[in-house]
Design a protein around this motif. Structure first.
Motif, mmCIF file in Angstrom:
data_model
loop_
_atom_site.group_PDB
_atom_site.id
_atom_site.type_symbol
_atom_site.label_atom_id
_atom_site.label_comp_id
_atom_site.label_asym_id
_atom_site.label_seq_id
_atom_site.Cartn_x
_atom_site.Cartn_y
_atom_site.Cartn_z
ATOM 1 N N ALA A 179 0.830 -1.200 0.000
ATOM 2 C CA ALA A 179 0.000 0.000 0.000
ATOM 3 C C ALA A 179 0.866 1.251 0.000
ATOM 4 C CB ALA A 179 -0.925 -0.003 1.207
ATOM 5 N N LEU A 180 2.051 1.146 0.607
ATOM 6 C CA LEU A 180 2.951 2.308 0.669
ATOM 7 C C LEU A 180 3.904 2.337 -0.521
ATOM 8 C CD1 LEU A 180 3.864 2.178 4.468
ATOM 9 C CD2 LEU A 180 2.512 3.965 3.347
ATOM 10 N N GLY A 181 3.755 1.361 -1.396
ATOM 11 C CA GLY A 181 4.621 1.324 -2.569
ATOM 12 C C GLY A 181 5.989 0.751 -2.265
ATOM 13 N N LEU A 182 6.094 -0.018 -1.169
ATOM 14 C CA LEU A 182 7.381 -0.603 -0.796
ATOM 15 C C LEU A 182 7.385 -2.085 -1.120
ATOM 16 C CD1 LEU A 182 7.541 0.898 2.819
ATOM 17 C CD2 LEU A 182 8.200 2.011 0.675
ATOM 18 N N ARG A 183 8.605 -2.643 -1.259
ATOM 19 C CA ARG A 183 8.697 -4.077 -1.473
ATOM 20 C C ARG A 183 9.002 -4.760 -0.137
ATOM 21 N NH1 ARG A 183 12.103 -5.887 -6.470
ATOM 22 N NH2 ARG A 183 13.645 -4.366 -5.772
ATOM 23 N N ALA A 184 8.496 -5.997 0.019
ATOM 24 C CA ALA A 184 8.708 -6.741 1.264
ATOM 25 C C ALA A 184 9.719 -7.856 1.036
ATOM 26 C CB ALA A 184 7.384 -7.321 1.750
ATOM 27 N N VAL A 185 10.616 -8.017 1.978
ATOM 28 C CA VAL A 185 11.612 -9.080 1.932
ATOM 29 C C VAL A 185 11.392 -9.974 3.150
ATOM 30 C CG1 VAL A 185 14.076 -9.612 1.752
ATOM 31 C CG2 VAL A 185 13.238 -7.357 1.042
ATOM 32 N N ALA A 186 11.311 -11.283 2.958
ATOM 33 C CA ALA A 186 11.197 -12.202 4.095
ATOM 34 C C ALA A 186 12.587 -12.709 4.440
ATOM 35 C CB ALA A 186 10.269 -13.361 3.739
ATOM 36 N N GLU A 187 12.952 -12.582 5.703
ATOM 37 C CA GLU A 187 14.275 -13.020 6.161
ATOM 38 C C GLU A 187 14.182 -14.416 6.746
ATOM 39 O OE1 GLU A 187 15.184 -9.952 9.185
ATOM 40 O OE2 GLU A 187 16.839 -9.428 7.862
ATOM 41 N N GLY A 188 15.268 -15.129 6.715
ATOM 42 C CA GLY A 188 15.350 -16.428 7.407
ATOM 43 C C GLY A 188 14.442 -17.498 6.833
ATOM 44 N N VAL A 189 14.316 -17.524 5.530
ATOM 45 C CA VAL A 189 13.497 -18.562 4.908
ATOM 46 C C VAL A 189 14.326 -19.833 4.836
ATOM 47 C CG1 VAL A 189 12.104 -19.191 2.894
ATOM 48 C CG2 VAL A 189 12.362 -16.773 3.546
ATOM 49 N N GLU A 190 13.893 -20.865 5.579
ATOM 50 C CA GLU A 190 14.696 -22.088 5.651
ATOM 51 C C GLU A 190 14.042 -23.261 4.933
ATOM 52 O OE1 GLU A 190 15.752 -22.873 9.701
ATOM 53 O OE2 GLU A 190 16.876 -21.002 9.907
ATOM 54 N N THR A 191 12.724 -23.215 4.843
ATOM 55 C CA THR A 191 12.044 -24.388 4.273
ATOM 56 C C THR A 191 11.195 -24.013 3.054
ATOM 57 O OG1 THR A 191 10.074 -24.089 5.631
ATOM 58 C CG2 THR A 191 11.850 -25.395 6.596
ATOM 59 N N GLU A 192 10.962 -25.065 2.264
ATOM 60 C CA GLU A 192 10.092 -24.886 1.097
ATOM 61 C C GLU A 192 8.700 -24.463 1.542
ATOM 62 O OE1 GLU A 192 10.735 -24.893 -2.063
ATOM 63 O OE2 GLU A 192 12.675 -25.898 -2.251
ATOM 64 N N ALA A 193 8.236 -25.022 2.662
ATOM 65 C CA ALA A 193 6.897 -24.718 3.178
ATOM 66 C C ALA A 193 6.765 -23.226 3.482
ATOM 67 C CB ALA A 193 6.608 -25.545 4.420
ATOM 68 N N GLN A 194 7.791 -22.708 4.144
ATOM 69 C CA GLN A 194 7.773 -21.263 4.458
ATOM 70 C C GLN A 194 7.725 -20.460 3.157
ATOM 71 O OE1 GLN A 194 11.405 -21.133 6.651
ATOM 72 N NE2 GLN A 194 10.430 -21.531 8.644
ATOM 73 N N TYR A 195 8.562 -20.906 2.238
ATOM 74 C CA TYR A 195 8.648 -20.206 0.958
ATOM 75 C C TYR A 195 7.290 -20.187 0.264
ATOM 76 C CZ TYR A 195 9.938 -19.591 -4.001
ATOM 77 O OH TYR A 195 9.999 -19.187 -5.313
ATOM 78 N N ALA A 196 6.611 -21.319 0.326
ATOM 79 C CA ALA A 196 5.304 -21.437 -0.326
ATOM 80 C C ALA A 196 4.307 -20.448 0.271
ATOM 81 C CB ALA A 196 4.783 -22.868 -0.191
ATOM 82 N N VAL A 197 4.264 -20.403 1.604
ATOM 83 C CA VAL A 197 3.326 -19.476 2.268
ATOM 84 C C VAL A 197 3.634 -18.042 1.869
ATOM 85 C CG1 VAL A 197 2.470 -18.611 4.480
ATOM 86 C CG2 VAL A 197 3.031 -21.041 4.225
ATOM 87 N N LEU A 198 4.912 -17.700 1.911
ATOM 88 C CA LEU A 198 5.320 -16.322 1.617
ATOM 89 C C LEU A 198 4.965 -15.928 0.179
ATOM 90 C CD1 LEU A 198 8.700 -16.450 3.518
ATOM 91 C CD2 LEU A 198 6.825 -14.849 4.015
ATOM 92 N N THR A 199 5.172 -16.852 -0.741
ATOM 93 C CA THR A 199 4.837 -16.546 -2.136
ATOM 94 C C THR A 199 3.340 -16.272 -2.253
ATOM 95 O OG1 THR A 199 6.374 -18.355 -2.566
ATOM 96 C CG2 THR A 199 5.498 -17.238 -4.480
ATOM 97 N N GLU A 200 2.581 -17.103 -1.509
ATOM 98 C CA GLU A 200 1.140 -16.941 -1.572
ATOM 99 C C GLU A 200 0.699 -15.588 -1.015
ATOM 100 O OE1 GLU A 200 -1.203 -20.572 -0.405
ATOM 101 O OE2 GLU A 200 -2.523 -18.924 0.223
ATOM 102 N N LEU A 201 1.425 -15.128 0.031
ATOM 103 C CA LEU A 201 1.085 -13.826 0.637
ATOM 104 C C LEU A 201 1.546 -12.667 -0.249
ATOM 105 C CD1 LEU A 201 1.985 -14.452 4.398
ATOM 106 C CD2 LEU A 201 -0.298 -14.400 3.360
ATOM 107 N N GLY A 202 2.292 -12.990 -1.298
ATOM 108 C CA GLY A 202 2.722 -11.937 -2.213
ATOM 109 C C GLY A 202 4.021 -11.270 -1.804
ATOM 110 N N CYS A 203 4.776 -11.952 -0.947
ATOM 111 C CA CYS A 203 6.064 -11.373 -0.531
ATOM 112 C C CYS A 203 6.988 -11.292 -1.749
ATOM 113 C CB CYS A 203 6.674 -12.239 0.564
ATOM 114 S SG CYS A 203 8.121 -11.489 1.291
ATOM 115 N N ASP A 204 7.617 -10.125 -1.936
ATOM 116 C CA ASP A 204 8.390 -9.891 -3.147
ATOM 117 C C ASP A 204 9.715 -10.643 -3.175
ATOM 118 O OD1 ASP A 204 6.767 -7.373 -4.231
ATOM 119 O OD2 ASP A 204 7.079 -7.115 -2.059
ATOM 120 N N LEU A 205 10.430 -10.564 -2.047
ATOM 121 C CA LEU A 205 11.786 -11.112 -2.028
ATOM 122 C C LEU A 205 11.981 -12.017 -0.817
ATOM 123 C CD1 LEU A 205 13.590 -7.709 -2.763
ATOM 124 C CD2 LEU A 205 13.163 -9.522 -4.445
#
Ligand code: C2E
Ligand code: CA
Ligand code: CA
Length: 679
Positions: free
Chosen positions: A634-660
């Motif tokens: 909403a603020l025009g910023l990109r979100a980065v998820a830190e500490g992604v260790e598992t495919e499962a986490q990655y899957a959830v984050l992608t679904e939430l629309g996390c950019d990086l």
């Protein structure tokens, strides 16, 4: 008279060489006896002439201003009644008028005084007069010297009696009662008497003695004086110890004031570190003797820096004063509360069991955390306290304070705004921190730091878009160290500024070797953000490496940004003006109002790994991460998820629309060459 010339010269020498009244008198009388071969001569004071029973005979000599022989009749009758056969009287002219009369008497009936004796006596009295005149002058000169001086001159004889005191005494000592004729020791303050008497005794032996002591002022009170004592006992015109005394009470007052200042903190008026040490040392000595326990508490305000940064130093100072007042009111009369400096306070609790000390510390913490009305708001400040008790164990004030300090550190680390009791392992931690600080200095000089890189992945394409530079220390003995093992110490000591400058230069230089679309991310510490040379360091690193400013991302933790919101915002704008991008690191850990996000000119938000960790299991964490990502967008910023260790986490984050994303799932931080080879 010619054959008597040598005798006359001797007489002249004896009389004029005499330097005291007694010596002149003796020389005159001896001359009379030897030159006139008579029984005796004596000097009679002009004022006493009438009381000697010589009647008009002496008066006549004085009146005629010349030596006269007693004439037959009344004058000779007088002499005979007193047992003399012949007499001769001569005035001694001093200052033009006679003050003394020389009386020469003869007990042998066959000898009478004639013209020759009159001449000789005239000679002797003239010399005697000159000698007395000279004496009077030099004494007058001495006295006038004494009178004109602002110092008080006091003469003390060998018996310790004051024989003279100059006029200045009345002014300086305001003593209506003169000390002249009294023992000089009565003048000194009883406490200073031994030193005063010692000085007088020393002066008897040596030439010059100087002493500072208190002497009696108007009845009962004393003033501080400086006295030099000169031994003029052998100086015939003085024949005394000469005390030259000067009022130094004004100087002493100043000295006392300076000492007072040196022992107290200027801002709060509380005792300072020096006084604390002094009192602690005495308390420890006493504690050891009387076997009583002593407790020392060390207090540091939590987040005081934020107050200073947000409201300015003036408000910070006011807060410290308000706290100091409260602390003082928590203390018992025998306790000492000290401001050691900054926002650090120490408490010395004498003759205090640990239980009592704990109660006092709890009282202190409660008092500190009461709101303070300042700068138009209610401020709540908290503190952490470390406490230690001697229980007959230590004897060193420094060590006691160091233990309390170490315990305070432990309390701070807990973050509960409470207190901790000292335990030996805490001391080890403090010492280790100090040793580490010295080692970091060495490491900076001998180039032991390295940068590892961790790729930052685009969650859609799985491509590496950037790399975060993470510092490592290639320790010669301990191997490769991660920031968690040294960065706190470097941050606290300020070494992080130099270290950070090195990271900027190295990371930018490394970026020049990467494909042009890859950005490089560099962590900035709170200390660096406050460093006035930060922008200069950044532009310098960009220029030297030749990379475009848009390829550099600076990561600032949410906590660092919040420490000095206004200052940070303007600093971030300055950095933005250079062309670099900004990321808000560890987002979610800083408890900052989300509304602040709008005000920070950042490009990226890095969601802290503690939210990513439980994202598949914790619906709360999932909700937060979703909210943050939505808000970022909403603020025009990109979100980065830190500490992604598992495919499962990655899957959830992608679904939430996390950019990086960034994490072990893709790659652990590694030296640049290794990272480049993989991506
Ligand atoms: P950070 O900025 O949050 O850096 C990310 C940290 O997470 C790094 O730890 C990285 O190794 C670790 N990490 C990355 N992926 C994963 C993962 O999947 N799981 C887990 N558990 N951890 C992961 P590192 O390198 O130990 O750095 C720790 C912190 O030290 C950094 O946190 C950063 O705040 C600070 N730091 C590192 N380098 C520098 C520097 O050059 N300057 C400054 N001021 N701080 C630095
Ligand atoms: Ca980071
Ligand atoms: Ca982070």
């Amino acid at each position: 008279m010619d054959d008597r010339l040598p005798a006359l010269i001797d007489v002249a020498r004896a009389i004029t060489g005499a330097t005291t009244f007694d010596a002149v008198e003796a020389a005159v009388c001896e001359s009379v006896v030897s030159l006139l071969r008579t029984d005796r001569g004596r000097l009679i004071s002009w004022a006493d002439l009438g009381s000697h029973g010589f009647g008009s005979f002496l008066d006549r000599a004085v009146a005629e201003e010349r030596p006269v022989v007693a004439e037959p009749g009344d004058e000779q009758d007088h002499l005979r009644r007193l047992g003399f056969c012949a007499g001769l009287a001569a005035p001694i002219p001093v200052h033009g008028g006679p003050t003394w009369c020389l009386l020469v008497t003869q007990g042998q009936p066959d000898k009478a005084f004639g013209e020759e004796e009159l001449q000789l006596v005239g000679f002797i009295t003239a010399l005697g007069g000159a000698a007395l005149e000279h004496l009077a002058k030099s004494e007058a000169r001495f006295r006038s010297l004494a009178q004109n001086s602002s110092d008080v001159i006091t003469l003390v004889d060998t018996d310790g009696l004051v024989t003279y005191q100059s006029a200045a005494a009345a002014r300086v000592f305001d003593n209506s009662e003169s000390v002249v004729g009294r023992a000089v020791r009565d003048w000194a303050h009883p406490d200073d008497l031994p030193a005063f008497e010692q000085a007088l005794a020393d002066a008897q032996n040596r030439q010059h003695v100087r002493i500072e002591c208190r002497l009696m002022h108007a009845k009962g009170t004393y003033i501080h004086v400086e006295t030099t004592i000169s031994n003029l006992l052998d100086e015939p015109t003085v024949a005394a110890l000469v005390l030259n005394t000067r009022d130094v009470s004004e100087r002493r007052r100043l000295e006392d004031e300076l000492r007072e200042r040196a022992l107290h903190d200027a801002l709060t008026g509380l005792p300072n570190r020096t006084l604390f040490h002094d009192r602690a040392r005495h308390a420890l000595e006493r504690g050891l003797r009387e076997r009583v326990p002593i407790c020392v508490a060390f207090m540091d305000l939590d987040d005081f820096k934020a107050v200073n940064d947000t409201f300015g130093h003036a408000v910070g100072d006011e807060l410290l004063c308000a706290i100091a007042d409260r602390l003082a009111s928590c203390m018992r009369p025998t306790d000492t509360v000290t401001r050691l400096g900054g926002d650090e306070f120490a408490f010395l609790l004498e003759d205090t069991e640990l239980e009592t000390a704990v109660a006092i510390v709890e009282r202190i913490l409660a008092a500190v955390s009461q709101p303070v009305a300042l700068a138009g708001t209610e401020m709540v400040i908290r503190a952490s306290v470390g406490l230690t008790c001697t229980e007959g164990l230590y004897t060193d004030a420094d060590q006691l304070l160091a233990h309390a300090d170490a315990a305070m550190y432990a309390a701070k680390a807990k973050g509960t705004h409470g207190f901790e009791l000292f335990a030996p392992e805490m001391q080890a931690a403090t010492e280790a921190r100090l040793a580490l600080r010295r080692e970091i200095d060495r490491a900076l000089r001998s180039d032991e730091f390295r940068l590892h890189y961790q790729p930052i992945i685009d969650t859609c394409t799985q491509q590496t878009v950037g790399m975060e530079a993470l510092i490592r220390w290639e320790h010669p003995k301990r191997g490769l160290l991660t920031p968690g093992q040294f960065i706190d110490v470097a941050e606290n000591s300020g070494q992080i500024v130099e270290m950070g400058q090195w990271v900027l230069l190295t990371a930018c230089a490394d970026a020049a070797r990467l494909p042009p679309q890859t950005y490089i991310s560099v962590n900035l510490s709170a200390r660096q953000l406050q460093d006035p040379r930060l922008v200069e360091h950044v532009t310098d690193a960009l220029e030297r490496s030749g990379i475009g400013a848009d390829r550099l991302i600076l990561e600032i933790t949410e906590t660092a940004a919040m420490a000095d919101t206004e200052g940070t915002i303007s600093k971030l704008h300055e950095l933005k003006a250079v062309g670099v991008k900004l990321a808000l690191d560890d987002f979610g850990t800083g408890y900052s109002p989300l509304s602040y996000l709008r005000r920070f000119p950042v490009d990226l938000i890095k969601i802290d790994r503690s939210f990513v960790f439980e994202i598949e299991r914790s619906s709360a964490d999932l909700a937060i991460v979703r909210g943050v990502i939505d808000m970022a967008h909403a603020l025009g910023l990109r979100a980065v998820a830190e500490g992604v260790e598992t495919e499962a986490q990655y899957a959830v984050l992608t679904e939430l629309g996390c950019d990086l994303g960034q994490g072990y799932l893709w790659m652990r931080p590694a030296p640049l060459d290794e990272v480049v080879a993989v991506v």
